[in-house]
Design a protein around this motif. Structure first.
Motif, PDB file in Angstrom:
ATOM      1  N   ASP A   1      -6.221   7.459  -7.401  1.00 43.21           N
ATOM      2  CA  ASP A   1      -5.266   6.503  -6.822  1.00 43.21           C
ATOM      3  C   ASP A   1      -4.180   7.217  -6.030  1.00 43.21           C
ATOM      4  O   ASP A   1      -3.716   6.713  -4.993  1.00 43.21           O
ATOM      5  CB  ASP A   1      -4.643   5.622  -7.912  1.00 43.21           C
ATOM      6  CG  ASP A   1      -3.914   6.418  -8.994  1.00 43.21           C
ATOM      7  OD1 ASP A   1      -4.333   7.564  -9.271  1.00 43.21           O
ATOM      8  OD2 ASP A   1      -2.940   5.890  -9.575  1.00 43.21           O
ATOM      9  N   ILE A   2      -3.784   8.407  -6.476  1.00 48.48           N
ATOM     10  CA  ILE A   2      -2.754   9.152  -5.761  1.00 48.48           C
ATOM     11  C   ILE A   2      -3.330   9.786  -4.502  1.00 48.48           C
ATOM     12  O   ILE A   2      -2.667   9.827  -3.452  1.00 48.48           O
ATOM     13  CB  ILE A   2      -2.125  10.203  -6.688  1.00 48.48           C
ATOM     14  CG1 ILE A   2      -1.472   9.516  -7.887  1.00 48.48           C
ATOM     15  CG2 ILE A   2      -1.116  11.046  -5.934  1.00 48.48           C
ATOM     16  CD1 ILE A   2      -0.416   8.483  -7.530  1.00 48.48           C
ATOM     17  N   SER A   3      -4.564  10.256  -4.569  1.00 48.80           N
ATOM     18  CA  SER A   3      -5.230  10.757  -3.358  1.00 48.80           C
ATOM     19  C   SER A   3      -5.319   9.667  -2.305  1.00 48.80           C
ATOM     20  O   SER A   3      -5.152   9.933  -1.103  1.00 48.80           O
ATOM     21  CB  SER A   3      -6.632  11.265  -3.692  1.00 48.80           C
ATOM     22  OG  SER A   3      -6.577  12.436  -4.458  1.00 48.80           O
TER      23      SER A   3
ATOM     24  N   PRO B   1       0.797  -1.225   0.000  1.00 47.24           N
ATOM     25  CA  PRO B   1       0.000   0.000   0.000  1.00 47.24           C
ATOM     26  C   PRO B   1       0.836   1.285   0.000  1.00 47.24           C
ATOM     27  O   PRO B   1       0.341   2.337  -0.355  1.00 47.24           O
ATOM     28  CB  PRO B   1      -0.807  -0.105   1.290  1.00 47.24           C
ATOM     29  CG  PRO B   1       0.068  -0.900   2.211  1.00 47.24           C
ATOM     30  CD  PRO B   1       0.773  -1.894   1.338  1.00 47.24           C
ATOM     31  N   LEU B   2       2.129   1.183   0.395  1.00 42.72           N
ATOM     32  CA  LEU B   2       3.007   2.349   0.395  1.00 42.72           C
ATOM     33  C   LEU B   2       3.981   2.233  -0.779  1.00 42.72           C
ATOM     34  O   LEU B   2       3.913   1.287  -1.564  1.00 42.72           O
ATOM     35  CB  LEU B   2       3.705   2.471   1.746  1.00 42.72           C
ATOM     36  CG  LEU B   2       2.731   2.664   2.928  1.00 42.72           C
ATOM     37  CD1 LEU B   2       3.482   2.667   4.252  1.00 42.72           C
ATOM     38  CD2 LEU B   2       1.916   3.943   2.769  1.00 42.72           C
ATOM     39  N   LEU B   3       4.861   3.184  -0.933  1.00 36.80           N
ATOM     40  CA  LEU B   3       5.635   3.274  -2.164  1.00 36.80           C
ATOM     41  C   LEU B   3       6.425   2.012  -2.467  1.00 36.80           C
ATOM     42  O   LEU B   3       6.542   1.602  -3.627  1.00 36.80           O
ATOM     43  CB  LEU B   3       6.581   4.477  -2.094  1.00 36.80           C
ATOM     44  CG  LEU B   3       5.904   5.855  -2.115  1.00 36.80           C
ATOM     45  CD1 LEU B   3       6.950   6.959  -2.065  1.00 36.80           C
ATOM     46  CD2 LEU B   3       5.010   6.023  -3.343  1.00 36.80           C
ATOM     47  N   PHE B   4       6.986   1.392  -1.442  1.00 33.80           N
ATOM     48  CA  PHE B   4       7.750   0.164  -1.644  1.00 33.80           C
ATOM     49  C   PHE B   4       7.162  -0.985  -0.837  1.00 33.80           C
ATOM     50  O   PHE B   4       7.880  -1.842  -0.322  1.00 33.80           O
ATOM     51  CB  PHE B   4       9.229   0.420  -1.327  1.00 33.80           C
ATOM     52  CG  PHE B   4       9.855   1.351  -2.319  1.00 33.80           C
ATOM     53  CD1 PHE B   4      10.403   0.870  -3.497  1.00 33.80           C
ATOM     54  CD2 PHE B   4       9.848   2.723  -2.112  1.00 33.80           C
ATOM     55  CE1 PHE B   4      10.951   1.739  -4.439  1.00 33.80           C
ATOM     56  CE2 PHE B   4      10.392   3.598  -3.045  1.00 33.80           C
ATOM     57  CZ  PHE B   4      10.944   3.100  -4.216  1.00 33.80           C
TER      58      PHE B   4
ATOM     59  N   GLN C   1      -3.731   9.763   1.528  1.00 35.60           N
ATOM     60  CA  GLN C   1      -4.487   9.486   2.750  1.00 35.60           C
ATOM     61  C   GLN C   1      -3.860   8.358   3.560  1.00 35.60           C
ATOM     62  O   GLN C   1      -3.868   8.402   4.795  1.00 35.60           O
ATOM     63  CB  GLN C   1      -5.942   9.145   2.400  1.00 35.60           C
ATOM     64  CG  GLN C   1      -6.729  10.328   1.877  1.00 35.60           C
ATOM     65  CD  GLN C   1      -6.724  11.505   2.844  1.00 35.60           C
ATOM     66  OE1 GLN C   1      -6.869  11.339   4.057  1.00 35.60           O
ATOM     67  NE2 GLN C   1      -6.544  12.709   2.298  1.00 35.60           N
ATOM     68  N   ARG C   2      -3.297   7.367   2.887  1.00 32.09           N
ATOM     69  CA  ARG C   2      -2.629   6.285   3.627  1.00 32.09           C
ATOM     70  C   ARG C   2      -1.419   6.825   4.392  1.00 32.09           C
ATOM     71  O   ARG C   2      -1.165   6.422   5.530  1.00 32.09           O
ATOM     72  CB  ARG C   2      -2.211   5.164   2.670  1.00 32.09           C
ATOM     73  CG  ARG C   2      -3.374   4.327   2.157  1.00 32.09           C
ATOM     74  CD  ARG C   2      -2.916   3.038   1.517  1.00 32.09           C
ATOM     75  NE  ARG C   2      -2.206   3.230   0.267  1.00 32.09           N
ATOM     76  CZ  ARG C   2      -2.776   3.339  -0.943  1.00 32.09           C
ATOM     77  NH1 ARG C   2      -4.104   3.300  -1.044  1.00 32.09           N
ATOM     78  NH2 ARG C   2      -2.043   3.472  -2.023  1.00 32.09           N
ATOM     79  N   VAL C   3      -0.671   7.723   3.767  1.00 32.30           N
ATOM     80  CA  VAL C   3       0.477   8.327   4.451  1.00 32.30           C
ATOM     81  C   VAL C   3       0.006   9.164   5.639  1.00 32.30           C
ATOM     82  O   VAL C   3       0.565   9.080   6.743  1.00 32.30           O
ATOM     83  CB  VAL C   3       1.304   9.187   3.479  1.00 32.30           C
ATOM     84  CG1 VAL C   3       2.358   9.998   4.236  1.00 32.30           C
ATOM     85  CG2 VAL C   3       1.981   8.302   2.445  1.00 32.30           C
ATOM     86  N   LEU C   4      -1.024   9.963   5.442  1.00 31.61           N
ATOM     87  CA  LEU C   4      -1.482  10.867   6.491  1.00 31.61           C
ATOM     88  C   LEU C   4      -2.099  10.137   7.674  1.00 31.61           C
ATOM     89  O   LEU C   4      -2.228  10.715   8.756  1.00 31.61           O
ATOM     90  CB  LEU C   4      -2.479  11.875   5.920  1.00 31.61           C
ATOM     91  CG  LEU C   4      -1.923  12.839   4.867  1.00 31.61           C
ATOM     92  CD1 LEU C   4      -3.003  13.805   4.404  1.00 31.61           C
ATOM     93  CD2 LEU C   4      -0.719  13.606   5.389  1.00 31.61           C
TER      94      LEU C   4
END
Length: 226
Positions: A188-190, A158-161, A194-197
């Motif tokens: 998809d970028i939004s 779910p995160l970049l890597f 939200q996952r990061v935040l």
């Protein structure tokens, strides 16, 4: 370890190592040095005189060692705590993760300049004007979307890597900017933003930023003159 940082509401570079350490559950002592006008004899510069060779934050201190660059701090922490796997395990993925962090470190200047980090603010009208008038900001966001989308597609999220890494901590301040200024993003970028935040480390930083109530006029170019 001690981590010297600036105001949480404004200091995007301080946010990166703080989130990295907090999200990885690595113990450290926070030392907040309040921003001021940054003159050579300012309280900020005086407080950092014997700590930061550059007179800037963040700085990580462990015993007699000082590490004063955000990316260098990330590398040091990753080596110091290999069990936290702060870089991807796969060699090629590590190379890509370091590349995207280096791009963030030296790039996206138009976006960072036009949209300074201001977590407690909501500036959608300002963001709309910036988006309309600033082609360089639009180009930066387009590159950001392409970069994130490629990482997420390759890793499967779910995160970049896949799992949390230095790369996600590195882009966390940009995620807050995109929200503060309500810049348009694909769905998809939004979702990634939200996952990061919602990461606990990011949430903790943002909650503390909102609780500061320390308005600094020189950090508020839009709200000061609107």
């Amino acid at each position: 370890m001690k981590l010297y940082i600036g105001n949480k509401n404004y200091s995007s570079w301080s946010m990166r190592p703080w989130v990295l350490l907090t999200q990885a559950d690595i113990p450290f002592e926070e030392v907040m040095v309040r921003f001021d006008a940054f003159t050579p004899d300012s309280a900020f510069k005086t407080a950092l005189k014997n700590i930061s060779p550059t007179g800037k934050v963040p700085v990580l201190q462990e015993d007699d060692l000082l590490v004063w660059d955000t990316l260098a701090i990330a590398e040091y922490v990753a080596e110091r705590f290999p069990e936290c796997e702060l870089w991807p395990h796969d060699q090629a993925d590590r190379a890509r993760a370091r590349s995207v962090c280096a791009e963030m470190h030296s790039g996206f200047g138009a976006l960072r300049s036009a949209c300074p980090m201001n977590i407690e603010a909501s500036l959608p009208d300002t963001g709309a004007l910036i988006w309309r008038d600033n082609a360089a900001v639009r180009a930066d966001v387009e590159r950001l979307v392409s970069l994130w989308r490629d990482c997420l597609r390759t890793s499967g999220g779910p995160l970049l890597f896949g799992n949390f890494s230095v790369a996600d901590a590195y882009f966390a301040p940009l995620c807050t900017r995109l929200i503060t200024y309500t810049l348009p993003l694909p769905e998809d970028i939004s979702a990634y933003v939200q996952r990061v935040l919602t990461l606990p480390g990011v949430q903790a930083w943002m909650e503390a930023a909102r609780a500061e109530h320390d308005f600094l006029a020189f950090e508020e170019p839009y709200r000061l003159h609107r």
